[in-house]
Design a protein around this motif. Structure first.
Motif, PDB file in Angstrom:
ATOM      1  N   VAL A 184       0.839  -1.207   0.000  1.00  0.00           N
ATOM      2  CA  VAL A 184       0.000   0.000   0.000  1.00  0.00           C
ATOM      3  C   VAL A 184       0.872   1.255   0.000  1.00  0.00           C
ATOM      4  CG1 VAL A 184      -1.643   1.333   1.404  1.00  0.00           C
ATOM      5  CG2 VAL A 184      -1.991  -1.120   1.062  1.00  0.00           C
ATOM      6  N   ARG A 185       1.953   1.251   0.792  1.00  0.00           N
ATOM      7  CA  ARG A 185       2.865   2.398   0.841  1.00  0.00           C
ATOM      8  C   ARG A 185       3.480   2.666  -0.534  1.00  0.00           C
ATOM      9  NH1 ARG A 185       6.051   0.825   4.830  1.00  0.00           N
ATOM     10  NH2 ARG A 185       4.853   1.920   6.380  1.00  0.00           N
ATOM     11  N   GLU A 186       3.911   1.621  -1.207  1.00  0.00           N
ATOM     12  CA  GLU A 186       4.529   1.795  -2.523  1.00  0.00           C
ATOM     13  C   GLU A 186       3.501   2.204  -3.576  1.00  0.00           C
ATOM     14  OE1 GLU A 186       7.385   2.031  -5.442  1.00  0.00           O
ATOM     15  OE2 GLU A 186       7.713   1.802  -3.291  1.00  0.00           O
ATOM     16  N   MET A 187       2.316   1.603  -3.542  1.00  0.00           N
ATOM     17  CA  MET A 187       1.285   1.914  -4.535  1.00  0.00           C
ATOM     18  C   MET A 187       0.819   3.374  -4.450  1.00  0.00           C
ATOM     19  SD  MET A 187      -0.944  -1.614  -4.534  1.00  0.00           S
ATOM     20  CE  MET A 187      -2.200  -0.995  -5.632  1.00  0.00           C
ATOM     21  N   GLU A 234       1.808   5.274 -18.214  1.00  0.00           N
ATOM     22  CA  GLU A 234       2.541   4.022 -18.058  1.00  0.00           C
ATOM     23  C   GLU A 234       3.793   4.241 -17.214  1.00  0.00           C
ATOM     24  OE1 GLU A 234       3.435   2.206 -21.779  1.00  0.00           O
ATOM     25  OE2 GLU A 234       1.353   1.696 -22.211  1.00  0.00           O
ATOM     26  N   PHE A 235       4.175   3.209 -16.473  1.00  0.00           N
ATOM     27  CA  PHE A 235       5.437   3.257 -15.727  1.00  0.00           C
ATOM     28  C   PHE A 235       5.947   1.833 -15.551  1.00  0.00           C
ATOM     29  CE2 PHE A 235       2.161   2.624 -12.600  1.00  0.00           C
ATOM     30  CZ  PHE A 235       2.714   1.845 -11.607  1.00  0.00           C
ATOM     31  N   ALA A 236       7.234   1.714 -15.363  1.00  0.00           N
ATOM     32  CA  ALA A 236       7.849   0.402 -15.160  1.00  0.00           C
ATOM     33  C   ALA A 236       7.524  -0.083 -13.745  1.00  0.00           C
ATOM     34  CB  ALA A 236       9.356   0.494 -15.366  1.00  0.00           C
ATOM     35  N   THR A 237       7.033  -1.306 -13.643  1.00  0.00           N
ATOM     36  CA  THR A 237       6.664  -1.828 -12.319  1.00  0.00           C
ATOM     37  C   THR A 237       7.825  -2.523 -11.599  1.00  0.00           C
ATOM     38  OG1 THR A 237       5.838  -3.875 -13.309  1.00  0.00           O
ATOM     39  CG2 THR A 237       4.228  -2.135 -12.888  1.00  0.00           C
ATOM     40  N   LEU A 238       8.840  -2.970 -12.330  1.00  0.00           N
ATOM     41  CA  LEU A 238       9.908  -3.735 -11.677  1.00  0.00           C
ATOM     42  C   LEU A 238      10.609  -2.956 -10.558  1.00  0.00           C
ATOM     43  CD1 LEU A 238      11.474  -6.348 -11.381  1.00  0.00           C
ATOM     44  CD2 LEU A 238      12.999  -5.576 -13.215  1.00  0.00           C
ATOM     45  N   PRO A 239      11.015  -1.694 -10.760  1.00  0.00           N
ATOM     46  CA  PRO A 239      11.650  -0.974  -9.639  1.00  0.00           C
ATOM     47  C   PRO A 239      10.750  -0.899  -8.409  1.00  0.00           C
ATOM     48  CG  PRO A 239      11.976   0.220 -11.693  1.00  0.00           C
ATOM     49  CD  PRO A 239      10.990  -0.880 -11.992  1.00  0.00           C
ATOM     50  N   SER A 240       9.462  -0.728  -8.653  1.00  0.00           N
ATOM     51  CA  SER A 240       8.502  -0.665  -7.557  1.00  0.00           C
ATOM     52  C   SER A 240       8.422  -2.005  -6.827  1.00  0.00           C
ATOM     53  CB  SER A 240       7.128  -0.285  -8.125  1.00  0.00           C
ATOM     54  OG  SER A 240       6.254   0.112  -7.116  1.00  0.00           O
ATOM     55  N   MET A 241       8.358  -3.096  -7.583  1.00  0.00           N
ATOM     56  CA  MET A 241       8.297  -4.430  -6.980  1.00  0.00           C
ATOM     57  C   MET A 241       9.585  -4.749  -6.226  1.00  0.00           C
ATOM     58  SD  MET A 241       5.290  -5.194  -7.701  1.00  0.00           S
ATOM     59  CE  MET A 241       3.983  -4.913  -8.893  1.00  0.00           C
ATOM     60  N   MET A 242      10.709  -4.250  -6.725  1.00  0.00           N
ATOM     61  CA  MET A 242      11.984  -4.475  -6.028  1.00  0.00           C
ATOM     62  C   MET A 242      11.969  -3.782  -4.661  1.00  0.00           C
ATOM     63  SD  MET A 242      14.136  -6.296  -7.882  1.00  0.00           S
ATOM     64  CE  MET A 242      15.830  -5.882  -8.143  1.00  0.00           C
ATOM     65  N   ARG A 243      11.421  -2.573  -4.618  1.00  0.00           N
ATOM     66  CA  ARG A 243      11.339  -1.862  -3.327  1.00  0.00           C
ATOM     67  C   ARG A 243      10.397  -2.581  -2.370  1.00  0.00           C
ATOM     68  NH1 ARG A 243      11.797   2.640  -6.812  1.00  0.00           N
ATOM     69  NH2 ARG A 243       9.544   2.785  -7.068  1.00  0.00           N
ATOM     70  N   ILE A 244       9.256  -3.026  -2.887  1.00  0.00           N
ATOM     71  CA  ILE A 244       8.284  -3.729  -2.031  1.00  0.00           C
ATOM     72  C   ILE A 244       8.908  -4.985  -1.424  1.00  0.00           C
ATOM     73  CG2 ILE A 244       6.143  -5.080  -2.030  1.00  0.00           C
ATOM     74  CD1 ILE A 244       5.063  -3.110  -4.152  1.00  0.00           C
ATOM     75  N   THR A 245       9.499  -5.830  -2.265  1.00  0.00           N
ATOM     76  CA  THR A 245      10.038  -7.098  -1.756  1.00  0.00           C
ATOM     77  C   THR A 245      11.219  -6.873  -0.813  1.00  0.00           C
ATOM     78  OG1 THR A 245      11.391  -7.404  -3.759  1.00  0.00           O
ATOM     79  CG2 THR A 245       9.226  -8.461  -3.724  1.00  0.00           C
ATOM     80  N   LEU A 246      12.066  -5.887  -1.120  1.00  0.00           N
ATOM     81  CA  LEU A 246      13.201  -5.618  -0.233  1.00  0.00           C
ATOM     82  C   LEU A 246      12.713  -5.141   1.129  1.00  0.00           C
ATOM     83  CD1 LEU A 246      16.209  -5.438   0.316  1.00  0.00           C
ATOM     84  CD2 LEU A 246      16.202  -3.146  -0.709  1.00  0.00           C
ATOM     85  N   ASN A 247      11.768  -4.216   1.145  1.00  0.00           N
ATOM     86  CA  ASN A 247      11.258  -3.706   2.423  1.00  0.00           C
ATOM     87  C   ASN A 247      10.591  -4.811   3.247  1.00  0.00           C
ATOM     88  OD1 ASN A 247      12.177  -1.217   1.629  1.00  0.00           O
ATOM     89  ND2 ASN A 247      10.161  -0.326   1.281  1.00  0.00           N
TER      90      ASN A 247
END
Length: 201
Positions: free
Chosen positions: A50-53, A61-74
């Motif tokens: 929720v914080r990242e979204m 459009e935007f690339a989702t991979l950087p966002s998913m990397m932040r979510i999984t790392l956190n």
């Protein structure tokens, strides 16, 4: 490649152990991943997602991979390492270059000449030392806290785990196993999530 797994993840990592040592360590690490334990991490996963979204742009459009990397790392830093505050922020900065360099070194042979800090391995060992220092601070903090049984992070569970002879895991082995969990779960999960979004689109 096999010896390099031990060099990158540490000699106590499940990926570096064989035979009886592997079985002994694996048996010790099963309880933290029991289904009831994993349910406790759902709240952390939801909070970080929720914080990242909330940062996602609308109508473009935007690339989702950087966002998913932040979510999984956190999520891993909180659920696995039990990190918060200064240690959380330092690990968030350290891990992306650390993991990227380590994943490349796994497939490269050790150089015949040691160029120290100027070589990829030299840079990696410097980051690994910093990682070990942060984990040691987290372990000391957790042990001093005294409420390990009330914590749900994997680090606290590892500190409470005991081998058949009653001995605890060494701090070095805990650091190796935590790094193994990070490597196994960070980029792989982020890539799968980004791929799922691409497929849904």
């Amino acid at each position: 490649m096999e010896p390099n797994l031990g060099r990158v993840l540490g000699p106590g990592s499940l990926f570096a152990l064989m035979g009886d040592e592997h079985r002994k360590q694996r048996k010790l690490l099963v309880p933290p991943f029991h289904g009831r334990r994993l349910a406790a991490y759902e709240r952390i996963m939801e909070e970080e997602t929720v914080r990242e979204m909330a940062r996602w742009p609308e109508g473009q459009e935007f690339a989702t991979l950087p966002s998913m990397m932040r979510i999984t790392l956190n999520i891993i830093l909180r659920a696995v390492f039990g990190a918060e505050g200064a240690e959380f922020e330092r690990m968030r900065a350290l891990f992306p270059p650390f993991v990227k360099l380590g994943s490349r070194l796994v497939v490269l042979p050790l150089p015949a000449v040691d160029w120290g800090r100027w070589s990829p391995w030299g840079r990696f060992w410097r980051m690994r030392r910093e990682y070990n220092e942060i984990v040691e601070r987290l372990i000391v903090k957790a042990e001093r806290d005294g409420d390990l049984d009330k914590r749900e992070d994997i680090l606290a569970l590892m500190l409470q785990a005991r081998y058949d002879d009653g001995s605890p895991m060494s701090h070095a082995d805990i650091a190796d196993q935590l790094l193994t969990l990070l490597i196994a779960g960070h980029e792989t999960t982020a890539n799968t999530l980004a791929w799922a979004v691409e497929r849904i689109r």
